[in-house]
Motif scaffolding. Structure first.
Motif, PDB file in Angstrom:
ATOM      1  N   PHE A   1       0.826  -1.208   0.000  1.00 13.37           N
ATOM      2  CA  PHE A   1       0.000   0.000   0.000  1.00 13.37           C
ATOM      3  C   PHE A   1       0.859   1.257   0.000  1.00 13.37           C
ATOM      4  N   SER A   2       1.957   1.238   0.736  1.00 11.75           N
ATOM      5  CA  SER A   2       2.798   2.427   0.856  1.00 11.75           C
ATOM      6  C   SER A   2       3.471   2.802  -0.468  1.00 11.75           C
ATOM      7  N   GLU A   3       3.591   1.864  -1.388  1.00 11.21           N
ATOM      8  CA  GLU A   3       4.223   2.127  -2.680  1.00 11.21           C
ATOM      9  C   GLU A   3       3.261   2.707  -3.706  1.00 11.21           C
ATOM     10  N   ILE A   4       1.964   2.591  -3.446  1.00 11.61           N
ATOM     11  CA  ILE A   4       0.959   3.075  -4.399  1.00 11.61           C
ATOM     12  C   ILE A   4       0.925   4.598  -4.359  1.00 11.61           C
ATOM     13  N   VAL A   5       1.010   5.225  -5.529  1.00 12.87           N
ATOM     14  CA  VAL A   5       0.902   6.672  -5.636  1.00 12.87           C
ATOM     15  C   VAL A   5      -0.548   7.036  -5.924  1.00 12.87           C
ATOM     16  N   PHE A   6      -1.111   6.431  -6.972  1.00 12.78           N
ATOM     17  CA  PHE A   6      -2.528   6.619  -7.268  1.00 12.78           C
ATOM     18  C   PHE A   6      -3.037   5.453  -8.085  1.00 12.78           C
ATOM     19  N   ILE A   7      -4.347   5.347  -8.141  1.00 16.06           N
ATOM     20  CA  ILE A   7      -5.020   4.301  -8.909  1.00 16.06           C
ATOM     21  C   ILE A   7      -5.969   4.986  -9.862  1.00 16.06           C
ATOM     22  N   GLU A   8      -5.936   4.541 -11.092  1.00 14.15           N
ATOM     23  CA  GLU A   8      -6.757   5.128 -12.153  1.00 14.15           C
ATOM     24  C   GLU A   8      -7.707   4.074 -12.698  1.00 14.15           C
ATOM     25  N   GLY A   9      -8.983   4.390 -12.735  1.00 14.07           N
ATOM     26  CA  GLY A   9      -9.974   3.479 -13.285  1.00 14.07           C
ATOM     27  C   GLY A   9     -10.102   3.644 -14.788  1.00 14.07           C
ATOM     28  N   CYS A  10     -10.166   2.525 -15.487  1.00 14.61           N
ATOM     29  CA  CYS A  10     -10.287   2.507 -16.945  1.00 14.61           C
ATOM     30  C   CYS A  10     -11.317   1.446 -17.319  1.00 14.61           C
ATOM     31  N   ARG A  11     -12.581   1.824 -17.273  1.00 13.74           N
ATOM     32  CA  ARG A  11     -13.699   0.904 -17.514  1.00 13.74           C
ATOM     33  C   ARG A  11     -13.640  -0.268 -16.547  1.00 13.74           C
TER      34      ARG A  11
ATOM     35  N   LEU B   1      -8.468  -1.057   0.246  1.00 15.33           N
ATOM     36  CA  LEU B   1      -7.456  -0.099   0.705  1.00 15.33           C
ATOM     37  C   LEU B   1      -7.835   0.527   2.039  1.00 15.33           C
ATOM     38  N   PRO B   2      -6.864   0.788   2.902  1.00 13.86           N
ATOM     39  CA  PRO B   2      -7.170   1.428   4.180  1.00 13.86           C
ATOM     40  C   PRO B   2      -7.664   2.868   3.981  1.00 13.86           C
ATOM     41  N   GLY B   3      -8.806   3.186   4.568  1.00 10.25           N
ATOM     42  CA  GLY B   3      -9.443   4.484   4.392  1.00 10.25           C
ATOM     43  C   GLY B   3      -8.659   5.653   4.944  1.00 10.25           C
ATOM     44  N   ASP B   4      -7.765   5.400   5.893  1.00  9.04           N
ATOM     45  CA  ASP B   4      -6.955   6.489   6.430  1.00  9.04           C
ATOM     46  C   ASP B   4      -5.718   6.775   5.579  1.00  9.04           C
ATOM     47  N   GLN B   5      -5.451   5.904   4.617  1.00  7.81           N
ATOM     48  CA  GLN B   5      -4.268   6.057   3.775  1.00  7.81           C
ATOM     49  C   GLN B   5      -4.606   6.455   2.329  1.00  7.81           C
ATOM     50  N   PHE B   6      -5.853   6.216   1.918  1.00 12.49           N
ATOM     51  CA  PHE B   6      -6.272   6.494   0.547  1.00 12.49           C
ATOM     52  C   PHE B   6      -7.595   7.246   0.531  1.00 12.49           C
ATOM     53  N   ILE B   7      -7.762   8.081  -0.487  1.00 16.13           N
ATOM     54  CA  ILE B   7      -9.013   8.816  -0.640  1.00 16.13           C
ATOM     55  C   ILE B   7      -9.426   8.775  -2.108  1.00 16.13           C
ATOM     56  N   ARG B   8     -10.696   8.457  -2.293  1.00 17.90           N
ATOM     57  CA  ARG B   8     -11.242   8.488  -3.647  1.00 17.90           C
ATOM     58  C   ARG B   8     -11.700   9.905  -3.922  1.00 17.90           C
ATOM     59  N   ILE B   9     -11.157  10.489  -4.989  1.00 21.29           N
ATOM     60  CA  ILE B   9     -11.432  11.891  -5.284  1.00 21.29           C
ATOM     61  C   ILE B   9     -12.261  12.079  -6.542  1.00 21.29           C
ATOM     62  N   HIS B  10     -12.456  10.994  -7.298  1.00 18.45           N
ATOM     63  CA  HIS B  10     -13.128  11.063  -8.592  1.00 18.45           C
ATOM     64  C   HIS B  10     -13.568   9.653  -8.935  1.00 18.45           C
ATOM     65  N   LYS B  11     -14.526   9.520  -9.823  1.00 22.89           N
ATOM     66  CA  LYS B  11     -14.955   8.165 -10.185  1.00 22.89           C
ATOM     67  C   LYS B  11     -13.810   7.360 -10.785  1.00 22.89           C
ATOM     68  N   SER B  12     -12.783   8.033 -11.273  1.00 24.24           N
ATOM     69  CA  SER B  12     -11.655   7.362 -11.913  1.00 24.24           C
ATOM     70  C   SER B  12     -10.340   7.443 -11.155  1.00 24.24           C
ATOM     71  N   PHE B  13     -10.311   8.064  -9.951  1.00 19.45           N
ATOM     72  CA  PHE B  13      -9.040   8.232  -9.257  1.00 19.45           C
ATOM     73  C   PHE B  13      -9.149   7.999  -7.751  1.00 19.45           C
ATOM     74  N   ILE B  14      -8.206   7.225  -7.250  1.00 17.93           N
ATOM     75  CA  ILE B  14      -7.970   7.061  -5.814  1.00 17.93           C
ATOM     76  C   ILE B  14      -6.511   7.454  -5.604  1.00 17.93           C
ATOM     77  N   VAL B  15      -6.237   8.291  -4.614  1.00 19.68           N
ATOM     78  CA  VAL B  15      -4.856   8.718  -4.371  1.00 19.68           C
ATOM     79  C   VAL B  15      -4.410   8.349  -2.960  1.00 19.68           C
ATOM     80  N   ASN B  16      -3.125   8.122  -2.823  1.00 18.79           N
ATOM     81  CA  ASN B  16      -2.501   7.878  -1.532  1.00 18.79           C
ATOM     82  C   ASN B  16      -2.342   9.240  -0.858  1.00 18.79           C
ATOM     83  N   VAL B  17      -2.914   9.417   0.312  1.00 19.90           N
ATOM     84  CA  VAL B  17      -2.889  10.732   0.965  1.00 19.90           C
ATOM     85  C   VAL B  17      -1.469  11.176   1.317  1.00 19.90           C
ATOM     86  N   ASP B  18      -0.565  10.230   1.523  1.00 14.34           N
ATOM     87  CA  ASP B  18       0.819  10.586   1.821  1.00 14.34           C
ATOM     88  C   ASP B  18       1.542  11.186   0.619  1.00 14.34           C
TER      89      ASP B  18
END
Length: 107
Positions: A18-28, A53-70
């Motif tokens: 989890f700590s290595e993830i920068v962001f996640i992008e949805g593609c269909r 994903l742990p809710g305190d470490q990641f935030i969904r900001i868009h239907k296509s993006f989840i970002v690591n808050v760190d």
């Protein structure tokens, strides 16, 4: 508590911390998991990943993006930027969640 998951990519199973993830992008029906070093594309949906994903470490900001808050460097009601290089829009549906995140981390 688990700090990783495995993702199938190119017929191999890769461990992603989890700590290595920068962001996640949805593609269909797929997701692109962007880490500090690699990008993995896997058959999954954003909702399933959001639940894992742990809710305190990641935030969904868009239907296509989840970002690591760190990894967040700059944010506003309309935009979240990571590593001073990439900015993502904040979706209307997720604006309250981003506002709440800003409020809870403001000094």
């Amino acid at each position: 508590m688990k700090s990783y998951f495995f993702v199938r990519h190119n017929s191999m199973m890769h461990k992603v911390n989890f700590s290595e993830i920068v962001f996640i992008e949805g593609c269909r029906n797929y997701v692109k998991i962007h880490t500090q070093v690699n990008m993995f594309m896997s058959l999954a949906n954003m909702k399933d990943l959001e639940d894992v994903l742990p809710g305190d470490q990641f935030i969904r900001i868009h239907k296509s993006f989840i970002v690591n808050v760190d990894k967040i460097n700059l944010l506003s009601k309309n935009e979240v930027c990571i590593n001073k290089q990439q900015c993502f829009p904040v979706g209307e549906t997720f604006r309250d969640k981003v506002d709440s995140f800003i409020s809870s981390n403001l000094i």
